[in-house]
Design a protein around this motif. Structure first.
Motif, PDB file in Angstrom:
ATOM      1  N   UNK A  24       1.038  -0.829  -0.013  1.00  0.00           N
ATOM      2  CA  UNK A  24      -0.520  -0.105  -0.122  1.00  0.00           C
ATOM      3  C   UNK A  24       1.470   1.196  -0.016  1.00  0.00           C
ATOM      4  N   UNK A  25       1.771   1.122   1.014  1.00  0.00           N
ATOM      5  CA  UNK A  25       3.036   2.341   1.002  1.00  0.00           C
ATOM      6  C   UNK A  25       3.609   2.468  -0.686  1.00  0.00           C
ATOM      7  N   UNK A  26       3.790   1.687  -1.475  1.00  0.00           N
ATOM      8  CA  UNK A  26       4.221   2.084  -3.094  1.00  0.00           C
ATOM      9  C   UNK A  26       3.434   3.208  -3.547  1.00  0.00           C
ATOM     10  N   UNK A  27       2.315   2.626  -3.163  1.00  0.00           N
ATOM     11  CA  UNK A  27       0.480   3.542  -4.317  1.00  0.00           C
ATOM     12  C   UNK A  27       0.894   5.213  -3.099  1.00  0.00           C
ATOM     13  N   UNK A  28       1.175   5.302  -2.189  1.00  0.00           N
ATOM     14  CA  UNK A  28       0.667   6.554  -0.815  1.00  0.00           C
ATOM     15  C   UNK A  28       1.804   7.117  -0.389  1.00  0.00           C
ATOM     16  N   UNK A  29       2.282   6.261   0.199  1.00  0.00           N
ATOM     17  CA  UNK A  29       2.842   6.723   0.753  1.00  0.00           C
ATOM     18  C   UNK A  29       4.873   7.569  -0.077  1.00  0.00           C
ATOM     19  N   UNK A  30       5.067   8.932   1.007  1.00  0.00           N
ATOM     20  CA  UNK A  30       6.372   9.208  -0.326  1.00  0.00           C
ATOM     21  C   UNK A  30       7.496   9.311   0.751  1.00  0.00           C
ATOM     22  N   UNK A  31       8.139  10.210   0.101  1.00  0.00           N
ATOM     23  CA  UNK A  31       9.776   9.726   0.717  1.00  0.00           C
ATOM     24  C   UNK A  31      10.082   8.409   1.222  1.00  0.00           C
ATOM     25  N   UNK A  32      10.477   8.037   2.161  1.00  0.00           N
ATOM     26  CA  UNK A  32      11.880   6.969   2.801  1.00  0.00           C
ATOM     27  C   UNK A  32      10.924   6.064   2.618  1.00  0.00           C
ATOM     28  N   UNK A  33       9.631   6.590   3.287  1.00  0.00           N
ATOM     29  CA  UNK A  33       8.821   5.439   3.708  1.00  0.00           C
ATOM     30  C   UNK A  33       7.908   4.216   2.122  1.00  0.00           C
ATOM     31  N   UNK A  34       7.397   5.467   1.141  1.00  0.00           N
ATOM     32  CA  UNK A  34       7.249   5.312  -0.122  1.00  0.00           C
ATOM     33  C   UNK A  34       8.879   4.014  -0.994  1.00  0.00           C
ATOM     34  N   UNK A  35      10.101   4.205  -0.696  1.00  0.00           N
ATOM     35  CA  UNK A  35      11.097   4.283  -1.270  1.00  0.00           C
ATOM     36  C   UNK A  35      11.030   2.249  -0.419  1.00  0.00           C
ATOM     37  N   UNK A  36      11.041   2.535   0.865  1.00  0.00           N
ATOM     38  CA  UNK A  36      11.220   1.040   1.652  1.00  0.00           C
ATOM     39  C   UNK A  36       9.904   0.074   0.913  1.00  0.00           C
ATOM     40  N   UNK A  37       8.584   1.228   0.506  1.00  0.00           N
ATOM     41  CA  UNK A  37       8.137   0.096  -0.084  1.00  0.00           C
ATOM     42  C   UNK A  37       7.723  -0.488  -1.253  1.00  0.00           C
ATOM     43  N   UNK A  38       8.478  -0.017  -2.072  1.00  0.00           N
ATOM     44  CA  UNK A  38       8.699  -0.749  -3.513  1.00  0.00           C
ATOM     45  C   UNK A  38       9.796  -1.429  -3.524  1.00  0.00           C
ATOM     46  N   UNK A  39      10.982  -1.246  -2.018  1.00  0.00           N
ATOM     47  CA  UNK A  39      11.944  -2.112  -2.495  1.00  0.00           C
ATOM     48  C   UNK A  39      11.462  -3.346  -1.815  1.00  0.00           C
ATOM     49  N   UNK A  40      10.820  -3.816  -0.850  1.00  0.00           N
ATOM     50  CA  UNK A  40      10.377  -4.542   0.005  1.00  0.00           C
ATOM     51  C   UNK A  40       9.611  -5.282  -0.110  1.00  0.00           C
ATOM     52  N   UNK A  41       8.392  -4.301  -1.036  1.00  0.00           N
ATOM     53  CA  UNK A  41       6.583  -5.199  -1.069  1.00  0.00           C
ATOM     54  C   UNK A  41       7.144  -6.672  -2.350  1.00  0.00           C
ATOM     55  N   UNK A  42       8.033  -6.329  -3.638  1.00  0.00           N
ATOM     56  CA  UNK A  42       7.982  -7.395  -4.266  1.00  0.00           C
ATOM     57  C   UNK A  42       7.090  -7.185  -5.143  1.00  0.00           C
ATOM     58  N   UNK A  43       6.374  -6.703  -5.020  1.00  0.00           N
ATOM     59  CA  UNK A  43       4.662  -6.469  -6.256  1.00  0.00           C
ATOM     60  C   UNK A  43       4.512  -5.110  -6.192  1.00  0.00           C
ATOM     61  N   UNK A  44       4.147  -5.213  -8.131  1.00  0.00           N
ATOM     62  CA  UNK A  44       3.592  -3.969  -8.311  1.00  0.00           C
ATOM     63  C   UNK A  44       2.187  -3.332  -8.196  1.00  0.00           C
ATOM     64  N   UNK A  45       2.308  -2.167  -7.081  1.00  0.00           N
ATOM     65  CA  UNK A  45       1.197  -1.866  -6.423  1.00  0.00           C
ATOM     66  C   UNK A  45       0.416  -2.673  -5.137  1.00  0.00           C
ATOM     67  N   UNK A  46      -0.810  -1.898  -4.589  1.00  0.00           N
ATOM     68  CA  UNK A  46      -1.017  -3.028  -3.106  1.00  0.00           C
ATOM     69  C   UNK A  46      -1.342  -4.359  -3.854  1.00  0.00           C
TER      70      UNK A  46
END
Lengths: 306, 414
Positions: free
Chosen positions: B148-170
């Motif tokens: 969920x962070x990938x789409x909505x969070x910005x800054x460090x949390x967005x980057x962490x979301x993109x790096x760790x979620x291993x999925x495109x979008x929620x």
């Protein structure tokens, strides 16, 4: 966490029950596999002997006999032991059975063996292989002193070797318990496992630290286990467990352990107990022969005459 | 957390990190020379800290497992927090024992050349599997939020979301279900593992027949109970302090943790009574004299004041008389912190027993004595480990979805 979303996505009860069962079965399979692998590893470890020394014909050392002196049963103990050592080395390592006998009635508590051992093995502060325990017995005027040198006991059932997590210590076929300084990680577990406090920890100190200059003799390498050990730069044996090894490096060259040759009262004897003509075989069969902490079940290879 | 608390905490952390790093640098450059342990008392503060942190890790993990596996909904909001606490504690434990090794660079030998007959080798392998398992579990537990962070969070949390979620979008519902399923599988697997290794640490000591003080079959049970007590204590404190939702739910969660802590603490006291009273009953033997040193020796206050007083009596009073969230948090903190004294009183007295009277005077050397008090250097290194642990915990709290976030809370929001 979005709790509301989780609740709405929750599967119905039947599916949840199936899911639980599947999860449980998968976990049981994982654990079962891990338990089987663990049991196999444990059994393998218990049945495997550790060691890297040559055995059989490769371990035989032919040393020249003493031609100028006739050696018989009444000869000087040192000469008898020297001749027995030559005979022992002529056998494969697995046929030798090294044993030390200490006659406490002859020991005068001079500590010459302790110091000779320190010099021979270049022992730093905090490391001692053969302290001599002095006990005062009785009440004045009926008093006595008892001296008990305490080398490593080289137990037949050593409690210190099976605890090593990295196979860095083991009992050789000839009975000597050794440490491979290149493998030891310095965890100290073997030090706590020895009931005789015979293992020590080398913490990298020097006796002359804190003086105007560290003396060169302290930096000289030791030759334990037939290798050259240079302590400079925190290299092994700094950080390792250390203990008496019956001067294995000397034995391999046909010399008796340093504590035996330095004893001023002929109180320490060493030899091959498998040789019926050896002095130690004769002494250890005496009725006044005792072993330390026999109740621990360690079967020590150091015998005291009391 | 409020601003007027943050500044002194930051100052304390910086001071601890600076002072501690000096000790750690000394450890790396000068080896063990500045430590007070020796050849007879071969283990000291670092080994005590190691079993202390391991206990906290196992206790926190078991708590998080019970939450997820048995669907204890009231606790679910602290499940990830407990899991992350277990990971950080284990890292601190391994750091501590690594510092105690004589040859730090050879730690890998335990993986490349293990002796599975040794309890220590078992422990290291179990820790490694356990750490791996916990990292995967944390990922599975947080993956939905990270997605969920990938789409909505910005800054460090967005980057962490993109790096760790291993999925495109929620994540979709099927992916979320799959995560929860595998999380359950791994948590179920982890429960026996955590029991095995926390009891196994006790076995590491109790299997040594040379040490009468440790050689008791009760030791693994004592370690397991101690792990639960200290772990639940710390999680209770963290739940009371770090949970940003101050509503009824949070209060209920903390109070329930308080009940669990009280029960575990009482059980631990009963076990400890058995451990002390049996060897002491007739007043003979080496265990008796060592226990007398623990109770009435020079460091009597460690047992009576720190452990019995602050670690048992005060928490029990707080958990029974003042039934509030803050009192549970305080009781948890006291239990968790003072449990270190229990660990010290296991490790050190066990090594103070010379089998030969006179061994200490046989060869005079400051490393060949049956006496030990941690040196300043040892405290410095421990302080550094604590600072590293606190930093890891803060980073996780700040940048990972460990606790439910309300609108006013710090950290990332989906």
């Amino acid at each position: 966490m979005n709790d509301a979303r989780h609740r709405t996505d929750e599967p119905p009860a039947e599916t949840s029950s199936t899911d639980n069962r599947r999860a449980f079965l998968k976990a049981a399979a994982l654990l079962g596999g891990a338990a089987a692998a663990g049991t196999a590893a444990l059994v393998h470890a218990k049945r495997t002997t550790v060691g890297n020394e040559p055995t059989g014909a490769a371990s035989v050392r032919e040393l020249p006999p003493l031609k100028s002196i006739a050696i018989e049963r009444r000869s000087d103990p040192l000469l008898r032991m020297q001749e027995a050592l030559r005979r022992a080395l002529a056998k494969p390592v697995e046929e030798r059975r090294w044993l030390m006998v200490i006659d406490t009635r002859k020991c005068v508590g001079c500590h010459a063996c302790t110091i000779a051992c320190v010099a021979e093995n270049r022992l730093p502060p905090g490391v001692v292989y053969r302290p001599v325990v002095t006990e005062e017995l009785g009440v004045f005027p009926n008093v006595a002193l008892r001296f008990t040198p305490r080398p490593c006991m080289h137990c037949d059932q050593p409690p210190c070797t099976p605890v090593c997590p990295v196979k860095a210590t083991w009992k050789r076929p000839d009975g000597i318990v050794v440490i491979d300084y290149d493998k030891c990680i310095g965890c100290g577990y073997c030090v706590t496992a020895c009931p005789y406090n015979a293992r020590t920890r080398n913490l990298g100190e020097y006796y002359t630290d804190g003086t105007p200059a560290r003396q060169p003799y302290e930096s000289r390498p030791s030759f334990e286990y037939g290798k050259l050990w240079d302590r400079e730069g925190h290299r092994s044996p700094v950080g390792n467990a250390r203990k008496c090894h019956f001067c294995l490096h000397r034995l391999e060259e046909g010399m008796l352990p340093e504590c035996v040759t330095s004893c001023i009262g002929r109180a320490t004897f060493f030899g091959d107990a498998a040789d019926p003509d050896a002095l130690v075989a004769e002494l250890c069969a005496r009725p006044n022969a005792r072993r330390l902490l026999e109740e621990k079940g360690t079967a020590p290879r150091v015998v005291y005459l009391v | 957390m409020r601003l007027h608390w943050r500044i002194p905490l930051w100052i304390a952390w910086l001071a601890a990190a600076a002072w501690g790093s000096l000790g750690f640098i000394e450890r790396l450059s000068g080896g063990h020379a500045a430590g007070n342990y020796g050849s007879y008392v071969v283990w000291g503060l670092w080994v005590s800290a190691y079993i202390y942190f391991v206990g906290i890790s196992a206790g926190s993990f078991l708590l998080s497992s019970l939450i997820y596996v048995f669907g204890e909904r009231r606790f679910e909001r602290i499940g990830r927090l407990a899991l992350f606490t277990a990971i950080v504690s284990l890292c601190m434990a391994l750091f501590s024992i690594w510092c105690d090794l004589g040859q730090m660079s050879r730690f890998h030998r335990i993986f490349t050349s293990p002796n599975f007959g040794s309890m220590m080798a078992w422990m290291v392998w179990l820790y490694s599997i356990y750490l791996l398992l916990m990292l995967i579990e944390l990922w599975l537990a947080t993956r939905a939020d990270l997605g969920r962070w990938q789409a909505s969070a910005r800054g460090a949390c967005g980057v962490i979301g993109r790096l760790l979620a291993c999925s495109r979008g929620p994540l979709d519902a099927r992916q979320e279900r799959s995560c929860r399923h595998w999380l359950k599988v791994l948590l179920l697997t982890g429960i026996p593992l955590a029991i095995a290794f926390s009891g196994g640490v006790g076995a590491l000591f109790s299997t040594l027949s040379a040490r009468a003080f440790w050689h008791t079959p009760l030791m693994p049970i004592l370690f397991l109970t101690g792990a639960l007590v200290s772990g639940v204590g710390l999680v209770a404190f963290l739940a009371a302090v770090f949970s940003p939702q101050r509503g009824e739910d949070q209060r209920d969660t903390v109070l329930l943790l308080g009940r669990a802590l009280l029960g575990l603490l009482v059980f631990d006291v009963i076990l400890e009574w058995a451990e002390f009273s049996v060897p002491m009953w007739y007043g003979v033997g080496p265990e008796y004299s060592l226990l007398m040193r623990v109770l009435f020796g020079e460091f009597w206050w460690v047992f009576w004041v720190l452990h019995v007083g602050l670690g048992c009596v005060v928490p029990i009073l707080l958990l029974t008389v003042r039934w509030r969230a803050w009192s549970v948090g305080l009781a948890g903190l006291l239990v968790a912190v003072t449990f270190m004294t229990v660990r010290l009183n296991i490790v050190i007295p066990g090594l103070l027993d010379p089998h030969f009277q006179g061994l200490q005077t046989a060869f005079t050397d400051h490393r060949l004595v049956f006496w030990y008090v941690p040196s300043v250097f040892e405290w410095q290194v421990t302080c550094f480990i604590l600072a590293v642990g606190a930093a890891l915990f803060y980073l996780g709290f700040r940048f990972l979805p460990l606790v439910p976030r309300d609108e006013g809370a710090a950290g990332c929001k989906a």
